[in-house]
Each structure stands twice: as C-alpha cells, then as structure tokens.
Design a protein around this motif. Structure first.
Motif, PDB file in Angstrom:
ATOM      1  N   TYR A  18     -10.251  -8.846  13.829  1.00  0.00           N
ATOM      2  CA  TYR A  18     -10.381  -7.768  13.528  1.00  0.00           C
ATOM      3  C   TYR A  18     -11.171  -6.009  14.784  1.00  0.00           C
ATOM      4  O   TYR A  18     -11.862  -6.688  15.491  1.00  0.00           O
ATOM      5  N   GLY A  19     -10.175  -5.436  14.130  1.00  0.00           N
ATOM      6  CA  GLY A  19     -11.492  -4.155  14.969  1.00  0.00           C
ATOM      7  C   GLY A  19     -11.435  -3.387  14.887  1.00  0.00           C
ATOM      8  O   GLY A  19     -12.432  -3.257  13.787  1.00  0.00           O
ATOM      9  N   ASN A  20     -12.315  -2.025  15.409  1.00  0.00           N
ATOM     10  CA  ASN A  20     -13.366  -1.572  15.078  1.00  0.00           C
ATOM     11  C   ASN A  20     -13.155  -0.239  15.773  1.00  0.00           C
ATOM     12  O   ASN A  20     -13.920   0.669  15.982  1.00  0.00           O
ATOM     13  N   TRP A  21     -11.727   0.358  15.720  1.00  0.00           N
ATOM     14  CA  TRP A  21     -11.198   2.177  16.717  1.00  0.00           C
ATOM     15  C   TRP A  21     -12.078   2.695  15.908  1.00  0.00           C
ATOM     16  O   TRP A  21     -12.569   3.685  16.256  1.00  0.00           O
ATOM     17  N   CYS A  36     -20.148  -6.017   7.326  1.00  0.00           N
ATOM     18  CA  CYS A  36     -17.435  -5.418   7.541  1.00  0.00           C
ATOM     19  C   CYS A  36     -18.041  -7.033   8.308  1.00  0.00           C
ATOM     20  O   CYS A  36     -16.977  -7.941   8.432  1.00  0.00           O
ATOM     21  N   VAL A  37     -19.048  -6.897   9.702  1.00  0.00           N
ATOM     22  CA  VAL A  37     -18.325  -8.058  10.769  1.00  0.00           C
ATOM     23  C   VAL A  37     -19.226  -9.111   9.672  1.00  0.00           C
ATOM     24  O   VAL A  37     -17.719 -10.186   9.998  1.00  0.00           O
ATOM     25  N   ARG A  38     -20.194  -8.962   9.294  1.00  0.00           N
ATOM     26  CA  ARG A  38     -20.279 -10.567   8.447  1.00  0.00           C
ATOM     27  C   ARG A  38     -19.009 -10.733   7.275  1.00  0.00           C
ATOM     28  O   ARG A  38     -19.089 -12.352   7.510  1.00  0.00           O
ATOM     29  N   ASP A  49     -11.393  -6.647  18.494  1.00  0.00           N
ATOM     30  CA  ASP A  49     -10.813  -6.113  18.887  1.00  0.00           C
ATOM     31  C   ASP A  49     -12.107  -4.695  19.334  1.00  0.00           C
ATOM     32  O   ASP A  49     -12.162  -3.844  18.393  1.00  0.00           O
ATOM     33  N   THR A  50     -12.122  -4.320  20.605  1.00  0.00           N
ATOM     34  CA  THR A  50     -13.046  -3.214  20.470  1.00  0.00           C
ATOM     35  C   THR A  50     -12.611  -2.230  22.121  1.00  0.00           C
ATOM     36  O   THR A  50     -11.494  -2.589  22.292  1.00  0.00           O
ATOM     37  N   ALA A  51     -13.160  -1.203  22.405  1.00  0.00           N
ATOM     38  CA  ALA A  51     -12.687  -1.068  23.935  1.00  0.00           C
ATOM     39  C   ALA A  51     -13.609   0.594  23.626  1.00  0.00           C
ATOM     40  O   ALA A  51     -14.792   0.378  22.891  1.00  0.00           O
TER      41      ALA A  51
END
Length: 237
Positions: A18-21, A36-38, A49-51
């Motif tokens: 799961y990304g959240n760019w 969405c995370v749930r 994955d994030t940044a």
C-alpha cells in the motif's frame, strides 16, 4: 494474501504494498485515508510504503495515525529520504549525512514508531559523495532506526556502486523502487539484471500507470467523473 522475501534478506512483505504518494495528506481526506488503510489491512496487506516528501511530510503523519492501533511487529513500514521537505532550505534535500540523520528522526516521529523496516534513498544524489551517504545509512541501521536499506530510481551502475559500499560497511541494499508498468519498462534492460545479481527486489511504483491501465479511460470518451484524471489537486496534471 501471499508474502515474498524482499531481496536477499529474511524480511517477508505482502506481495501487494500500500503506497500513499498522491493520496494521503493531499488528494484524499484524512478520514477516507484511514478507511483505505483499514480496507488494506482487512485484505491482508501488511506492507505500507510512504516518503517524507509526500504532501511535504503530511502523508507520513496520516499513515502513522491510521496504523497506530495495529501491532507494530505485524507490519512492514517503508519510507524514503532525498526530496526537499519542511521549509525546503539548502540542507533540507539530498543524501548528505545531515539530511539523512535529521530526516529519519522526523519520519519516525510522524509515523509514531521506533523504527522503519525499510529506509530508501528516494533518488541518487550526484552532489554528495556516495561514501558519505552509505556511511550515514549504515549508522541508521546500527542505531536501530531502520532495519533494512533500499534505493529508488537508481540506475544499474549506481546500484552496483552502492551495493559494494554497503557490503564494505556491513549491511546490504535489498531493494530498488522504480517506476514500472506495461507502459514503462525501461528497467528491464539493465536494472533488473543487476538487481538479480546483487540480490535486490523491485518495489515498483505506478504499476497500473496511475489508473491508465485499469481500463476506465476509454478512447474518444470523456474522463469518468471522480477519476484521478479529473482531480485538480494533482491527478489532472
């Protein structure tokens, strides 16, 4: 959900990450992001994955809040360092020792965790000696702030040089995060063979080309209402 080893390591991750760019902290409201995370967790996804640069640090904060109630040991949390953050001053960018050591602490605070499973160089820094960068990553690992190190959008030569220095310093690069899809296959020629030889996995971003490959956009027809391509916060660009 199936799980795979990440590179030549013992770390197992969910094969869908799961990304959240372009979402958390910008295009999606926080309550929707949490939903969405749930949904991802309910589907068996354990890898997120994030940044720090996503939504200028806000994406990390949103993800940290959304995962706060979860058992930390059951998750794999990835983040990255390189692009400008905060006020975007002269030392708020790149892979200098200063920026890496300050950035990991900021990321951990926003993610509300003592460590990240994977810390990634978000791009290659042509202005900082590679030796300085890799020594800083080695220290981050020894301090327990990151368990593994990866890179993103490095070419084959850069990956080889980084992997050699990492080995000298007592750790290994285990992943590369490139853009890759049916429409963008440039890594196949050199990056993938080099990575296979060195024991790096690919954690690809934009695998469905930001929605283009879902089939929702029909030739000669108007863009679907509510689709990313109509989102004036960024998707329409």
């Amino acid at each position: 959900m199936e799980f795979r080893y990440l590179g030549n390591s013992g770390l197992k991750i969910s094969e869908i990450t799961y990304g959240n760019w372009l979402t958390h902290g910008s295009q999606v409201e926080n309550d929707v992001a949490t939903q969405c995370v749930r949904a991802a967790l309910d589907a068996g996804i354990t890898t997120f994955d994030t940044a720090d640069t996503y939504a200028n640090t806000a994406a990390e904060t949103v993800l940290g809040e959304a995962l706060q109630a979860e058992r930390r040991q059951s998750l794999e949390i990835f983040t990255k360092v390189y692009w400008p953050t905060g006020p975007k001053g002269h030392n708020d960018v790149g892979l200098s020792r200063k920026h890496i050591m300050e950035s990991i602490d900021g990321s951990l605070e926003r993610l509300q965790t003592d460590y990240v499973d994977l810390y990634q160089a978000h791009r290659y820094d042509h202005e900082t000696p590679l030796e300085e960068t890799m020594q800083a990553f080695a220290d981050v690992v020894r301090q327990g702030k990151a368990l593994y190190i990866g890179v993103s959008e490095w070419n084959a030569e850069q990956i080889r040089a980084g992997a050699a220095l990492a080995k000298e310093l007592g750790f290994q690069l285990i992943s590369n995060q490139p853009q890759y899809s049916m429409l963008w296959r440039v890594i196949e020629g050199e990056v993938v063979p080099a990575s296979k030889q060195l024991g790096l996995s690919q954690i690809v971003w934009s695998p469905i080309a930001q929605g283009v490959l879902t089939g929702k956009y029909k030739p000669g027809q108007p863009l679907p209402e509510g689709s990313r391509a109509t989102d004036e916060k960024g998707g329409a660009d």
